[in-house]
Design an enzyme around this catalytic site. Sequence first.
Site, short mmCIF file in Angstrom:
data_model
loop_
_atom_site.label_atom_id
_atom_site.label_comp_id
_atom_site.label_asym_id
_atom_site.label_seq_id
_atom_site.Cartn_x
_atom_site.Cartn_y
_atom_site.Cartn_z
N ARG A 174 0.80 -1.24 0.00
CA ARG A 174 0.00 0.00 0.00
C ARG A 174 0.82 1.28 0.00
O ARG A 174 0.25 2.35 -0.01
CB ARG A 174 -0.94 0.01 1.22
N GLN A 204 4.99 -9.33 9.75
CA GLN A 204 3.98 -9.69 8.75
C GLN A 204 4.67 -10.08 7.46
O GLN A 204 4.02 -10.51 6.51
CB GLN A 204 3.07 -8.49 8.47
N ASP A 207 9.38 -12.57 3.73
CA ASP A 207 10.62 -12.63 2.95
C ASP A 207 11.82 -13.23 3.68
O ASP A 207 12.89 -13.41 3.09
CB ASP A 207 10.99 -11.23 2.43
N HIS A 223 2.30 -14.07 9.07
CA HIS A 223 1.73 -14.38 7.74
C HIS A 223 2.53 -15.42 6.99
O HIS A 223 2.44 -15.53 5.77
CB HIS A 223 1.60 -13.09 6.91
N CYS A 227 1.31 -31.91 -5.03
CA CYS A 227 2.06 -32.61 -3.98
C CYS A 227 2.49 -33.98 -4.52
O CYS A 227 1.66 -34.75 -5.02
CB CYS A 227 1.19 -32.77 -2.74
N SER A 249 1.20 -0.40 7.40
CA SER A 249 0.04 0.49 7.26
C SER A 249 -0.99 0.22 8.36
O SER A 249 -1.93 0.99 8.52
CB SER A 249 -0.60 0.30 5.88
P1 NAD Z 1 1.54 -2.30 3.60
O1 NAD Z 1 2.02 -2.37 2.19
O2 NAD Z 1 0.08 -2.29 3.83
O3 NAD Z 1 2.13 -0.99 4.30
C1 NAD Z 1 3.48 -0.67 4.25
C2 NAD Z 1 3.66 0.66 4.96
O4 NAD Z 1 5.04 0.91 5.05
C3 NAD Z 1 3.02 1.84 4.22
O5 NAD Z 1 2.29 2.61 5.14
C4 NAD Z 1 4.23 2.62 3.67
O6 NAD Z 1 4.03 3.99 3.67
C5 NAD Z 1 5.29 2.25 4.67
N1 NAD Z 1 6.65 2.26 4.13
C6 NAD Z 1 7.10 1.82 2.92
N2 NAD Z 1 8.44 1.91 2.85
C7 NAD Z 1 8.84 2.44 4.03
C8 NAD Z 1 10.11 2.77 4.57
N3 NAD Z 1 11.25 2.61 3.89
N4 NAD Z 1 10.15 3.28 5.83
C9 NAD Z 1 9.02 3.49 6.55
N5 NAD Z 1 7.79 3.18 6.09
C10 NAD Z 1 7.71 2.65 4.86
O7 NAD Z 1 2.26 -3.46 4.39
P2 NAD Z 1 1.84 -4.24 5.73
O8 NAD Z 1 1.27 -3.30 6.71
O9 NAD Z 1 2.99 -5.09 6.06
O10 NAD Z 1 0.63 -5.19 5.28
C11 NAD Z 1 0.57 -5.81 4.04
C12 NAD Z 1 0.70 -7.31 3.97
O11 NAD Z 1 1.58 -7.51 2.87
C13 NAD Z 1 1.39 -8.01 5.08
O12 NAD Z 1 0.52 -8.96 5.53
C14 NAD Z 1 2.59 -8.74 4.47
O13 NAD Z 1 2.45 -10.12 4.73
C15 NAD Z 1 2.47 -8.58 3.01
N6 NAD Z 1 3.69 -8.19 2.24
C16 NAD Z 1 4.91 -8.62 2.64
C17 NAD Z 1 6.04 -8.24 1.92
C18 NAD Z 1 7.38 -8.74 2.37
O14 NAD Z 1 7.47 -9.83 2.92
N7 NAD Z 1 8.44 -7.98 2.17
C19 NAD Z 1 5.91 -7.40 0.81
C20 NAD Z 1 4.62 -6.97 0.42
C21 NAD Z 1 3.51 -7.38 1.16
#
Ligand code: NAD
Length: 264
Positions: A48, A113, A116, A133, A166, A208
């Site tokens: 997001r 959450q 990775d 997650h 599987c 978020s």
């Molecule tokens: P989200 O995408 O909803 O929110 C990410 C938040 O981080 C945003 O508000 C954004 O403004 C902020 N952000 C982005 N880069 C930043 C930075 N460098 N410093 C500070 N803030 C930063 O992510 P969420 O809240 O983790 O929820 C989304 C779901 O997506 C989770 O359940 C997760 O499992 C999954 N997800 C995981 C990965 C991963 O494993 N890297 C990647 C994408 C989504």
Amino acid sequence: MITGTPSDKDDRENHQIETAGRWLAEAASVVVFTGAGVSTESGIPDFRGPQGIWKKIDPSIFEFDRYVRDPEVRKFAWKMRLDHPGFSAEPNSSHHAIAEIEKLTEFEALITQNIDGLHHEAGSDPSKILEIHGTMKEVKCLRCRRRWPTQEILARVVAGEEDPACSDCGGILKTATISFGEQLEQHVLARCQEAAVRSDAFVVAGSSLVVYPAAALPEVAVETGAKLIIVNLEETPLDHKADLVLRGKTGEVLPRLAEVVRGA
Ligand code: NAD
């Protein structure tokens, strides 16, 4: 009207980071809760944020029912996994700072959450990492629950199986991640809830805070007496309940926080 100068802003930020660092150093139980934002600086897009995946892909393909029902969704998902930046990404200064804070404080749990695996790679204690997650580094059979390293299954995709099944029971395979509409692992959720209740300093970094039930954990922490510190680029729905909101990149703010804890 007198407005703040840049140095007023720097002073305020320094003061906030010092306060947050002191709370962490003095806390009897510290919990850090991370979201996709801590991994954007490793090149993995969030959902997001300003460069998020939702801007490019229809989120409904991440729904569990669609994955189970539709072989085309599974083929698309395996193709996406082949190209996922998470398999080549390296931990960044956010992950390293959290691993350091963990060693310097009375650390209870690192709830993530993220799927990775970068907290493991940064050296955080695996027994304290709660992947609410799941993880993309393993694949699970939805019928017999057998697990494999994801690379083994991706090798079958590369070899031409677009929707690998599987090898034991013929069941549907899926990365060991929790999709929208899929049950969380109840024992992991229970450990996260216990950690939130026990915490007296709870840091949210790069989330978020809109995905439930994970986003309820900081609320539980606040309700049971913890100080809440939120580090995020954008506003979150829980900012008004936080004792401190540090607006900035986790890759910059968390190392500064670790430095204060180190010196405390
Ligand atoms: P989200 O995408 O909803 O929110 C990410 C938040 O981080 C945003 O508000 C954004 O403004 C902020 N952000 C982005 N880069 C930043 C930075 N460098 N410093 C500070 N803030 C930063 O992510 P969420 O809240 O983790 O929820 C989304 C779901 O997506 C989770 O359940 C997760 O499992 C999954 N997800 C995981 C990965 C991963 O494993 N890297 C990647 C994408 C989504």
